[in-house]
Design a protein around this motif. Sequence first.
Motif, PDB file in Angstrom:
ATOM      1  N   PRO A 172       1.308   3.392  10.180  1.00  0.00           N
ATOM      2  CA  PRO A 172       1.506   4.165   8.943  1.00  0.00           C
ATOM      3  C   PRO A 172       0.991   3.442   7.702  1.00  0.00           C
ATOM      4  N   ALA A 173       1.073   2.120   7.676  1.00  0.00           N
ATOM      5  CA  ALA A 173       0.574   1.388   6.509  1.00  0.00           C
ATOM      6  C   ALA A 173      -0.932   1.587   6.368  1.00  0.00           C
TER       7      ALA A 173
ATOM      8  N   PRO B 203       0.367  10.369   6.760  1.00  0.00           N
ATOM      9  CA  PRO B 203       0.826  11.181   5.618  1.00  0.00           C
ATOM     10  C   PRO B 203       0.729  12.686   5.880  1.00  0.00           C
ATOM     11  N   PHE B 204      -0.065  13.102   6.863  1.00  0.00           N
ATOM     12  CA  PHE B 204      -0.233  14.539   7.105  1.00  0.00           C
ATOM     13  C   PHE B 204       0.262  14.975   8.478  1.00  0.00           C
TER      14      PHE B 204
ATOM     15  N   ALA C 268      -1.513   5.504   5.493  1.00  0.00           N
ATOM     16  CA  ALA C 268      -1.143   5.828   4.111  1.00  0.00           C
ATOM     17  C   ALA C 268      -2.180   5.244   3.156  1.00  0.00           C
ATOM     18  N   SER C 269      -2.632   4.038   3.453  1.00  0.00           N
ATOM     19  CA  SER C 269      -3.603   3.395   2.579  1.00  0.00           C
ATOM     20  C   SER C 269      -4.903   4.195   2.559  1.00  0.00           C
TER      21      SER C 269
ATOM     22  N   ARG D  50      -3.799  18.271  10.577  1.00  0.00           N
ATOM     23  CA  ARG D  50      -4.312  17.867   9.269  1.00  0.00           C
ATOM     24  C   ARG D  50      -4.529  16.363   9.130  1.00  0.00           C
TER      25      ARG D  50
ATOM     26  N   SER E 141      -0.815  -2.338   1.225  1.00  0.00           N
ATOM     27  CA  SER E 141       0.012  -2.381   0.021  1.00  0.00           C
ATOM     28  C   SER E 141       0.736  -3.720  -0.125  1.00  0.00           C
TER      29      SER E 141
ATOM     30  N   PRO F 281      -7.271  -1.876   2.863  1.00  0.00           N
ATOM     31  CA  PRO F 281      -6.338  -2.675   2.052  1.00  0.00           C
ATOM     32  C   PRO F 281      -4.894  -2.279   2.366  1.00  0.00           C
TER      33      PRO F 281
ATOM     34  N   ALA G 222      -5.295   7.340   3.160  1.00  0.00           N
ATOM     35  CA  ALA G 222      -5.096   8.617   2.463  1.00  0.00           C
ATOM     36  C   ALA G 222      -5.124   8.400   0.952  1.00  0.00           C
ATOM     37  N   GLN G 223      -4.533   7.298   0.493  1.00  0.00           N
ATOM     38  CA  GLN G 223      -4.520   7.021  -0.938  1.00  0.00           C
ATOM     39  C   GLN G 223      -5.937   6.805  -1.456  1.00  0.00           C
ATOM     40  N   GLU G 224      -6.738   6.129  -0.643  1.00  0.00           N
ATOM     41  CA  GLU G 224      -8.131   5.896  -0.987  1.00  0.00           C
ATOM     42  C   GLU G 224      -8.841   7.226  -1.221  1.00  0.00           C
TER      43      GLU G 224
ATOM     44  N   ARG H 128      -7.642  10.096  -1.914  1.00  0.00           N
ATOM     45  CA  ARG H 128      -7.132  10.948  -2.976  1.00  0.00           C
ATOM     46  C   ARG H 128      -7.435  10.424  -4.354  1.00  0.00           C
ATOM     47  N   GLN H 129      -7.932   9.181  -4.435  1.00  0.00           N
ATOM     48  CA  GLN H 129      -8.072   8.639  -5.783  1.00  0.00           C
ATOM     49  C   GLN H 129      -9.357   9.072  -6.462  1.00  0.00           C
TER      50      GLN H 129
END
Lengths: 635, 635
Positions: free
Chosen positions: A623-624, A484-485, A627-628, A511, A554, A552, A630-632, A634-635
């Motif tokens: 990437p999966a 993602p970065f 991305a996962s 980053r 998606s 995890p 990064a989502q972790e 940011r939450q």
Amino acid sequence: MRRSIATVSLSGTLRDKLQAIAAARFDGIELFEPDFTNARMSAAELRTQCEDLGLRIELFQPFRDFEGMPQAAFERSLERAEKKFDLMEALGCPLMLVCSNTSPLALPDPALAAEQLRALAERAARRNLRIGFEALAWGRHVKLWRQAWDIVQRVDHPHLGLIVDSFHTFSLKDSPQGIADVGEKLFFVQMADAPLMGLDVIDWARHHRNFPGQGQFDVVGFFEQCVRAGYSGPLSLEIFNDVFRATPNRRIAVDAMRSLLWLEGEVRHRLEQAGAQDAAAAQLLQRQELFDPPPVPAFNGVSFIEFAVDGAHAESLGELLRQLGFQFAGRHRSKAVTLFRQGGIRIVLNQQATSAARERFSVQGPSVCALGLRTGDPVGALNRATALQSARYEAPTGAGEQRLPSIVSPGGVIVHFVDEALGENGLFEKDFILEAEDGAAGAGLQAIDHLAIGLTPDRLDTWVLFCRAVLGLDAADAVKFADPFGLIRSTGMSDAARRLRLVLNMSMSERTRMAQAAQASGGVGVQHIAFASGDLLASVERLKATGLRFVPISDNYYDDLPTRFELDAAFVERLRAAGILFDRSAQGDYLHAYTEPYAGAGFFFELVQRLDDYDGYGAVNAPARMASQAQEERQ
Amino acid sequence: MRRSIATVSLSGTLRDKLQAIAAARFDGIELFEPDFTNARMSAAELRTQCEDLGLRIELFQPFRDFEGMPQAAFERSLERAEKKFDLMEALGCPLMLVCSNTSPLALPDPALAAEQLRALAERAARRNLRIGFEALAWGRHVKLWRQAWDIVQRVDHPHLGLIVDSFHTFSLKDSPQGIADVGEKLFFVQMADAPLMGLDVIDWARHHRNFPGQGQFDVVGFFEQCVRAGYSGPLSLEIFNDVFRATPNRRIAVDAMRSLLWLEGEVRHRLEQAGAQDAAAAQLLQRQELFDPPPVPAFNGVSFIEFAVDGAHAESLGELLRQLGFQFAGRHRSKAVTLFRQGGIRIVLNQQATSAARERFSVQGPSVCALGLRTGDPVGALNRATALQSARYEAPTGAGEQRLPSIVSPGGVIVHFVDEALGENGLFEKDFILEAEDGAAGAGLQAIDHLAIGLTPDRLDTWVLFCRAVLGLDAADAVKFADPFGLIRSTGMSDAARRLRLVLNMSMSERTRMAQAAQASGGVGVQHIAFASGDLLASVERLKATGLRFVPISDNYYDDLPTRFELDAAFVERLRAAGILFDRSAQGDYLHAYTEPYAGAGFFFELVQRLDDYDGYGAVNAPARMASQAQEERQ
């Protein structure tokens, strides 16, 4: 064979460059003229400095836009050449590189080019200097070495010869075949490698060349032709590379020397193989002083991996290993070192007993500080590595303790060479109090499939060359994928038998998590360790039941999967339930899953299963994971 | 016109991207499928999030490898499409982008492609979805928009239309001429710019696109064709760019919006110009809601430069200015601000009276915090800038003090617009107690020739667009040159009349002085200020006599100079004695010299003289300066 490098290949001031070049034990330099023009140092001072450092100035380069010019321009160029001859005399430099003309004024007339080069050679001869003519890949009329050679032959003057550069030949997809027939008119050889790129030849040449063994050209075949021409040196590097220009020059100079030693060794090996049928090759070997490193031994996988930890991490990482199905296997007799095992995998947790572990822990915190590579010939492996400029590592061992032939890999991780005759436990029997194996299957993890190494951008070519020259691994094509970065670039390296696999990962952005981990490791660190399972679904299901946390994936990933591959719906649902990623190539399938990073450290584990002859690393799925994660965060 | 951006254009998780896109006031997005596949967010959640943020999901993309396939593959693709239609319905997305087939299985048969696309359109119609077909520059058989258009016309189905992308057209050197005739079948428009590069079209496309106005394509001409087709939106950006992927997405989203506003403004301007003769254009202007920014005013040079300093630096920088031939010209009536002048140059030293100066000083130490640009229409300039998303800057002014229309440039330097009717001193008469001019010539410096701005790599495209869109400057070709620790990339930007010149410099290495200064400035800082002299030799000789220190230039440089240019020997010796660098182009000559950096700060001064119509910045000589400085440091 004298070894040389062009000053443009390294970063720093001219003075710095000379010191780095001498420290890496080169015999001489090509002086790239702008390095001199911009130096506040006279020719006499430079000459003295080189003499003090034991460096010859082998070549003055480049002299441009000379041959095939209209008369007035030709006359001005002769004047210009006389000024440069003055300089060469002051420098004590015997040879000038004239590269083929790129001027729009140049005429397509080889006879005229020959006539003008004869005049230049004549003037050089008066001062006992020599001229080497080289075809630049983007010359206006002369682009191929054969065209330059044709002109040199027309001139037929003892002070004019040919210079060849592997970059200019391979970048035009031309062949070096025939250079062997140039004979003593081959005045100088420049060796450059490069990645294959769909880029203008000039931009490719000026920004992306690298050292032999770091790229994708047949540099061995090229240099073999030169040796067969009877060429006996200097063997030189002229490398324009944006990263090398921006990297401390001592490190790059070591790579440079390693690349030449490797290249000589490879050519020697070819000549030796040819020697039985080929008297000329045998004779060349007698005469040519080609470097003679021991052969690459066969490696047979990873014997063990050692982590540098402190007491607290020894506990928590040990706990994680137990969760992963490892068993505690023993304790060192005299040091705070423990051993874990599962299937053929051995993991050592070292509470900084050795200086290498201490150093690594102080830089990077808990992290891999050493690997053991299994081979039938550990001493041969060590000798190969040290011949190719790896530093030997002398572990501080107690009386009667097992001592391993070991080296320091670029960036500091220790590589031990472990005799495969020792089997899976033999190595540890002497120094460890081993527990009896209880026969439990653990999670079904059997072996180390691969190690992924996270590198800062200035370390990638260094590691490609180390893997190729020291360990005998070949590089697969690099792949790029999106975090993602920013983008990640990944290069798999393995031996032909696929018994040893390393993956070199580099972030093109500062980053990404990977970039931050690579920075934090001082430029080189093991990023993840992939364990092979014979039945990944079963392994993951068992591990999830113990509460092990995987990254995890998606649901959308599994919804999309059947649109990409023909897969049984029930199988997709099992993958989804387990959170296992899937890839397929023409050779086979790949199943894999990632654990969450270990307690904020830069590393994690991957669990993999290869079906049939799948030969990649599931890069398409990275990437999966990223991305996962990064989502972790940011939450 | 609705404005949209593809999620792939920005860094971050999908959630982050949506927030940045909404914050920059876009109306919608193109959903790049992998962003959804890797997101742990269902279609319904995504739809709700977009609705909450006021964003439409305009386009689902890409659907690959569809048209012209053998029957079995075609049938599988239809099934695949149905799954994606399900997803689009869940997302509330009305349009799918089908890009031309790149599969080796694709057949060169437009009739077959049409038949299969008709079947797809038919299925889409059942759900009231639409299909847009786009020619990918590297499609196997369909590469040009006209080929795609031909197939769309063959199909002639209300649910199938054409999608065009400026990148795919210009990267193949194809023309957009004719898109105007596509009419209502033009379903979607993607606008991308790019630098011209000699690179494979795929690598170029995937790594180096940028926003309209940042590259070298005729994006205005392209979009004009779309508007003339009657296309009324969305106007969308699909930008694959390695730097954007690695840059905080809020910054990039602002650039994205600025690029679209600029593009609409430029096309509106063209239609207005055509309007008198062209009834269709006039009618389009009525109907199309193209953004209407005020025109770019003419700039007439730099009115003043303001440094943020503290008391000590006010003293020492003032001393340096005096050495450079400046006179103390006055003191602010109420603030710790002083003014220096020479010829038409005005320099203000601000002891942090304004918040902008305070902020800049706290980031960067003594450095340029503001510029004044001279123009006949300062309010127009302000309105243009704010229309194009620049933040207005409200200086804290005391009662009765001069107030200037001002903006914040990207990265924080303030740009004031100064009425040229005020003349050289008028601006200062109100707020300053001015000294009488004593008529002394100083060192003969007359004006500011240019400002060089040092940028981190993630700021360059931002500044190119700011200069082009807000200030109306055009970019010259970028040049690269060698610092001892890496390459520098330099782009001159100026208006057509050459009254305002900015040079944007970026280091491709992190180890150069310039990179370190750019980092230290927070990403953007004025690196040097070039003063013009009418007689540089005289100016430098006078200044050297006062003890001013210039960067010393190697003697070798002057020995080499006559081999590069035909120059009078006595002239070369005068240059050598003065330490002045020389460049020559077909348009004229350039003489220049650099002062040593100011007391360890990141900036310095350049003194220049342009002869005839020389239009560059002496980039070829920058390595001589940088090498010299590096040698100084290392001694």
